[in-house]
Each structure stands twice: as structure tokens, then as C-alpha cells.
Scaffold this motif. Structure first.
Motif, PDB file in Angstrom:
ATOM      1  N   HIS A  15       0.969  -1.094   0.056  1.00 21.01           N
ATOM      2  CA  HIS A  15      -0.047   0.212   0.134  1.00 21.01           C
ATOM      3  C   HIS A  15       0.843   1.225  -0.069  1.00 21.01           C
ATOM      4  O   HIS A  15       1.677   1.316   0.717  1.00 21.01           O
ATOM      5  N   ALA A  18      -1.125   7.812  -2.814  1.00 23.21           N
ATOM      6  CA  ALA A  18      -1.181   8.368  -4.146  1.00 23.21           C
ATOM      7  C   ALA A  18      -0.621   9.346  -4.561  1.00 23.21           C
ATOM      8  O   ALA A  18      -0.688  10.469  -4.867  1.00 23.21           O
ATOM      9  N   ALA A  62      -6.756   8.988  -8.733  1.00 22.74           N
ATOM     10  CA  ALA A  62      -6.953   9.077  -7.247  1.00 22.74           C
ATOM     11  C   ALA A  62      -7.081  10.461  -6.679  1.00 22.74           C
ATOM     12  O   ALA A  62      -6.464  11.507  -6.923  1.00 22.74           O
ATOM     13  N   HIS A  66      -5.907   9.181  -0.974  1.00 19.12           N
ATOM     14  CA  HIS A  66      -6.183   7.875  -0.968  1.00 19.12           C
ATOM     15  C   HIS A  66      -4.876   7.022  -1.118  1.00 19.12           C
ATOM     16  O   HIS A  66      -3.763   7.912  -1.404  1.00 19.12           O
ATOM     17  N   THR A  67      -4.862   5.908  -1.033  1.00 18.58           N
ATOM     18  CA  THR A  67      -3.725   5.082  -1.083  1.00 18.58           C
ATOM     19  C   THR A  67      -3.967   4.312  -2.263  1.00 18.58           C
ATOM     20  O   THR A  67      -5.054   3.947  -2.913  1.00 18.58           O
ATOM     21  N   ILE A  68      -3.092   3.491  -2.944  1.00 22.21           N
ATOM     22  CA  ILE A  68      -3.087   2.726  -4.082  1.00 22.21           C
ATOM     23  C   ILE A  68      -2.463   1.221  -3.282  1.00 22.21           C
ATOM     24  O   ILE A  68      -1.599   1.268  -2.627  1.00 22.21           O
ATOM     25  N   THR A  85      -7.449   1.718  -6.449  1.00 23.47           N
ATOM     26  CA  THR A  85      -7.407   2.980  -5.610  1.00 23.47           C
ATOM     27  C   THR A  85      -9.040   3.612  -5.744  1.00 23.47           C
ATOM     28  O   THR A  85      -9.594   3.536  -6.789  1.00 23.47           O
ATOM     29  N   GLU A  86      -9.385   4.336  -4.624  1.00 23.33           N
ATOM     30  CA  GLU A  86     -10.564   4.807  -4.540  1.00 23.33           C
ATOM     31  C   GLU A  86     -10.410   6.198  -5.652  1.00 23.33           C
ATOM     32  O   GLU A  86      -9.288   6.921  -5.755  1.00 23.33           O
ATOM     33  N   THR A  87     -11.435   6.663  -6.330  1.00 28.33           N
ATOM     34  CA  THR A  87     -11.190   7.658  -7.263  1.00 28.33           C
ATOM     35  C   THR A  87     -12.298   8.732  -6.995  1.00 28.33           C
ATOM     36  O   THR A  87     -13.483   8.290  -6.838  1.00 28.33           O
TER      37      THR A  87
END
Length: 139
Positions: A15, A18, A62, A66-68, A85-87
């Protein structure tokens, strides 16, 4: 729920924020995963380029907070890398020219790749399979 991997698969999960600064960590891990999967140096470089391209796309999609999440599935005959990732960004807002060039690169160096954006989650998959050893001439 944690899924059980295939008998010959080993997963490495990372993890990162972003943030482009952290992509170098992913490239380093990719090199190690490629080595464990039995790829040669040139193929590992190709895989690193593919991961770099897809991570850049996820970072573009992203939100900065957020994280990737990346998973590298190391198998006896392949390496499959997924990232998500959340976008909060409209996928139509990505740089179309850069994305088209990236797709051409990925077509040349990956056996399979895809990028999807659904329900606020951007996800990529990259797969590279090892070529079967060719028989020696005359045998």
C-alpha cells in the motif's frame, strides 16, 4: 475475507500513498517479484515500465489523500500485478494522449492488461507470462 492463493502462487501486497514519489518503491518490489518469478533482466525492466505506467494512471485518477493497493501474484509461470484506488475523478478527465501512448506500450510488453473504473474504484491488471523454453535446434 482473505482468499486462499493457488498452490504455486505467492502474493506480495503493498500500500502506497497516491503520490508519484512512492512509485519507486513499487518499481523496486516489482524487480524482486520478477526475479522470484524467474524472468530475465530485460523482461523485468518491461514489467517495471508497465507498472510505472499503470501507477501513474491510478495516481492521476486518485484523490491525493487515498492510497494505492498493489498485489503482485508470483506464480511458477507468470507474474500478475493488480492495483486499485478510490477515485473521485471522472475517468474521462485523464490525459487521453498519455493514456493512448501508455496503452501502446502496454500492448507491446504485457501478455494482458486492463484498466477499469467502476463505482468510484480505479483498478488495473497487468500479466506477464514466462515463455516456454524452446527446444534446442536439431533435437
Amino acid at each position: 475475507m482473505i482468499s486462499q492463493p493457488d498452490a504455486d502462487a505467492r502474493d506480495v501486497v503493498i500500500h502506497i500513498p497516491a503520490d508519484p514519489t512512492f512509485v519507486r518503491v513499487v518499481r523496486l518490489a516489482t524487480s524482486g517479484a520478477g526475479t522470484l518469478a524467474g524472468f530475465d533482466v530485460d523482461t523485468i525492466d518491461d514489467i517495471r515500465i508497465a507498472v510505472d505506467e499503470m501507477c501513474a494512471t491510478l495516481i492521476e485518477l486518485a484523490d491525493s489523500h487515498h492510497t494505492i493497493a498493489l498485489t503482485m501474484r508470483i506464480q511458477s509461470d507468470s507474474l500478475t500485478i493488480t492495483g486499485e484506488t478510490e477515485t473521485g475523478v471522472d475517468p474521462d478527465g485523464i490525459d487521453a494522449e498519455r493514456h493512448a501512448l501508455g496503452r501502446m506500450i502496454l500492448d507491446a510488453i504485457c501478455d494482458r492488461h486492463e484498466l477499469t473504473v467502476n463505482d468510484g474504484v480505479a483498478r488495473f491488471v497487468i500479466e506477464r507470462r514466462r515463455a516456454e523454453s524452446a527446444p534446442a535446434d536439431g533435437l
